[in-house]
Design an enzyme around this catalytic site. Structure first.
Site, PDB file in Angstrom:
ATOM      1  N   ASN A   9      -3.109  12.220   4.997  1.00 30.53           N
ATOM      2  CA  ASN A   9      -3.499  10.912   5.533  1.00 30.53           C
ATOM      3  C   ASN A   9      -3.988  11.146   6.961  1.00 30.53           C
ATOM      4  O   ASN A   9      -3.190  11.330   7.872  1.00 30.53           O
ATOM      5  CB  ASN A   9      -2.283   9.969   5.505  1.00 30.53           C
ATOM      6  CG  ASN A   9      -2.596   8.616   6.117  1.00 30.53           C
ATOM      7  OD1 ASN A   9      -3.750   8.300   6.409  1.00 30.53           O
ATOM      8  ND2 ASN A   9      -1.560   7.809   6.310  1.00 30.53           N
ATOM      9  N   LYS A  11      -5.453   9.075   8.857  1.00 30.72           N
ATOM     10  CA  LYS A  11      -5.366   7.853   9.675  1.00 30.72           C
ATOM     11  C   LYS A  11      -6.676   7.644  10.446  1.00 30.72           C
ATOM     12  O   LYS A  11      -7.735   7.986   9.946  1.00 30.72           O
ATOM     13  CB  LYS A  11      -4.130   7.913  10.586  1.00 30.72           C
ATOM     14  CG  LYS A  11      -2.858   8.210   9.785  1.00 30.72           C
ATOM     15  CD  LYS A  11      -1.585   7.964  10.540  1.00 30.72           C
ATOM     16  CE  LYS A  11      -0.401   8.283   9.636  1.00 30.72           C
ATOM     17  NZ  LYS A  11       0.879   8.035  10.264  1.00 30.72           N
ATOM     18  N   HIS A  96       0.746   1.097   3.397  1.00 26.29           N
ATOM     19  CA  HIS A  96       1.314   1.993   4.407  1.00 26.29           C
ATOM     20  C   HIS A  96       2.035   1.148   5.470  1.00 26.29           C
ATOM     21  O   HIS A  96       1.596   0.050   5.802  1.00 26.29           O
ATOM     22  CB  HIS A  96       0.198   2.825   5.053  1.00 26.29           C
ATOM     23  CG  HIS A  96       0.721   3.930   5.915  1.00 26.29           C
ATOM     24  ND1 HIS A  96       1.178   3.703   7.194  1.00 26.29           N
ATOM     25  CD2 HIS A  96       0.891   5.251   5.668  1.00 26.29           C
ATOM     26  CE1 HIS A  96       1.603   4.851   7.702  1.00 26.29           C
ATOM     27  NE2 HIS A  96       1.444   5.807   6.800  1.00 26.29           N
ATOM     28  N   GLU A  98       2.113   1.273   8.555  1.00 22.28           N
ATOM     29  CA  GLU A  98       1.281   0.870   9.703  1.00 22.28           C
ATOM     30  C   GLU A  98       0.462  -0.373   9.351  1.00 22.28           C
ATOM     31  O   GLU A  98       0.213  -1.221  10.202  1.00 22.28           O
ATOM     32  CB  GLU A  98       0.391   2.049  10.139  1.00 22.28           C
ATOM     33  CG  GLU A  98       1.209   3.087  10.900  1.00 22.28           C
ATOM     34  CD  GLU A  98       0.704   4.514  10.791  1.00 22.28           C
ATOM     35  OE1 GLU A  98      -0.453   4.722  10.383  1.00 22.28           O
ATOM     36  OE2 GLU A  98       1.481   5.433  11.120  1.00 22.28           O
ATOM     37  N   GLU A 168       8.365   6.459   2.491  1.00 22.53           N
ATOM     38  CA  GLU A 168       8.082   6.803   3.877  1.00 22.53           C
ATOM     39  C   GLU A 168       8.956   5.973   4.811  1.00 22.53           C
ATOM     40  O   GLU A 168       8.576   4.860   5.197  1.00 22.53           O
ATOM     41  CB  GLU A 168       6.618   6.507   4.196  1.00 22.53           C
ATOM     42  CG  GLU A 168       5.629   7.303   3.375  1.00 22.53           C
ATOM     43  CD  GLU A 168       4.368   7.574   4.178  1.00 22.53           C
ATOM     44  OE1 GLU A 168       4.088   8.747   4.427  1.00 22.53           O
ATOM     45  OE2 GLU A 168       3.714   6.614   4.587  1.00 22.53           O
ATOM     46  N   GLY A 174       5.539   9.908  12.214  1.00 28.01           N
ATOM     47  CA  GLY A 174       4.970  10.238  13.520  1.00 28.01           C
ATOM     48  C   GLY A 174       6.004  10.473  14.606  1.00 28.01           C
ATOM     49  O   GLY A 174       5.670  10.528  15.790  1.00 28.01           O
ATOM     50  N   SER A 214       6.832  12.844   9.071  1.00 25.71           N
ATOM     51  CA  SER A 214       7.033  14.067   9.865  1.00 25.71           C
ATOM     52  C   SER A 214       7.185  15.331   9.019  1.00 25.71           C
ATOM     53  O   SER A 214       7.958  16.222   9.370  1.00 25.71           O
ATOM     54  CB  SER A 214       8.229  13.901  10.817  1.00 25.71           C
ATOM     55  OG  SER A 214       7.968  12.863  11.748  1.00 25.71           O
TER      56      SER A 214
HETATM   57  P1  PGA Z   1       3.407  11.735   9.766  1.00 21.37           P
HETATM   58  O1  PGA Z   1       2.767  10.496   8.990  1.00 21.37           O
HETATM   59  O2  PGA Z   1       3.368  12.916   8.843  1.00 21.37           O
HETATM   60  O3  PGA Z   1       2.521  11.933  10.983  1.00 21.37           O
HETATM   61  O4  PGA Z   1       4.790  11.355  10.146  1.00 21.37           O
HETATM   62  C1  PGA Z   1       3.040  10.279   7.642  1.00 21.37           C
HETATM   63  C2  PGA Z   1       2.352   9.024   7.172  1.00 21.37           C
HETATM   64  O5  PGA Z   1       2.287   8.050   7.931  1.00 21.37           O
HETATM   65  O6  PGA Z   1       1.842   8.950   6.054  1.00 21.37           O
END
Ligand code: PGA
Length: 267
Positions: A9, A11, A96, A98, A168, A174, A214
């Site tokens: 992903n 983003k 997601h 976000e 998640e 993140g 992460s």
């Molecule tokens: P990350 O993001 O690996 O940077 O923690 C995962 C995600 O949001 O899908």
């Protein structure tokens, strides 16, 4: 047949040139190797065509990070499922955290998006996960239940073979702080049972559940060994082709060795 799924992903990162270079680099490293892992790249909308061309003729798959549920119309700034199919996507990330947190997507919205994706024969990657506060309050299962129910209401059993669920935890995204193998095992097990209740044991078991939050080359192996982990959704570490390829390698190896893990569908 791939036995696990590793999703990148990206983003809101990268120009078309950067996306092309990253996709080519990933293709170079994983293109014909690590075949036990299905590899899916989700670039920003503006780079879908660029990445589609970079992946053409390979086994790597293309995903979008979002969609809108209406097929067309006066919806400024939105993109439909058919448009994503037309752009070469096989998969789409839905719900997601976000999107939920920063853009106000509700469980109902996520359900409509999931339905639109399935109707267009796109494979949805449905993201669910609790906040740190919800985990601390002991509300993890309640949150996941609402998210799963909201998204899967009205989804017929006949189309769920194209569904992937991504667990998640919001607090792990993140932050550099991934969920522990014990937390992942417990939560994936709970999601598995919820899916089995919703769709019946056999169908519920066939739905891959991937972990996200992460994930990096250092923690990939311990996550890959967890029961009920069928792959990963990788954010930050997927922006580096070597890190991402290393994660693909770990998962493919774990899922392809004779003594290694069998996927849910093989159980
Ligand atoms: P990350 O993001 O690996 O940077 O923690 C995962 C995600 O949001 O899908």
């Amino acid at each position: 047949m791939p036995r696990c799924t590793v999703i990148a992903n990206w983003k809101m990162h990268g120009t078309q040139t950067q996306a092309r270079d990253l996709a080519r680099a990933v293709r170079r490293l994983v293109g014909n190797r690590f075949r036990a892992a299905e590899v899916v790249l989700a670039p920003p909308f503006t780079s879908l065509e660029t990445v589609r061309r970079a992946l053409a003729g390979s086994r790597l798959r293309l995903a979008a990070q979002n969609l809108y549920w209406q097929p067309h119309g006066a919806f400024t700034g939105e993109v439909s499922a058919d448009m994503l199919r037309d752009a070469g996507c096989s998969h789409v990330i839905v719900g997601h955290s976000e999107r939920r947190r920063l853009f106000g997507e509700t469980n109902r919205d996520v359900g409509r998006k999931l339905g639109a994706a399935l109707e267009a024969s796109l494979k949805p990657i449905l993201c669910v996960g609790e906040t740190l506060e919800e985990r601390r309050r002991g509300d993890t299962h309640r949150t996941l239940s609402a998210q799963l129910t909201g998204a899967l209401k009205g989804v017929p059993k006949s189309v769920i073979e194209s569904l992937t669920v991504a667990y998640e935890p919001v607090w792990a995204i993140g932050t550099g702080r991934h969920a522990t193998p014990a937390q992942v095992a417990e939560t994936h097990g709970w999601i598995r049972r919820a899916l089995a209740r919703r769709f019946g044991t056999a169908s519920g078991r066939a739905i891959p559940i991937v972990y996200g939050g992460s994930v990096n080359p250092d923690n990939a192996a311990e996550l890959a060994r967890v029961t009920e982990v069928d792959g990963v959704l990788v954010g930050g570490a997927s922006l580096d082709h070597q890190s991402f390829a290393a994660i693909v390698k770990v998962f493919s190896t774990e899922f392809s060795t004779a003594t290694g893990k069998t996927r849910t569908t093989d159980k």
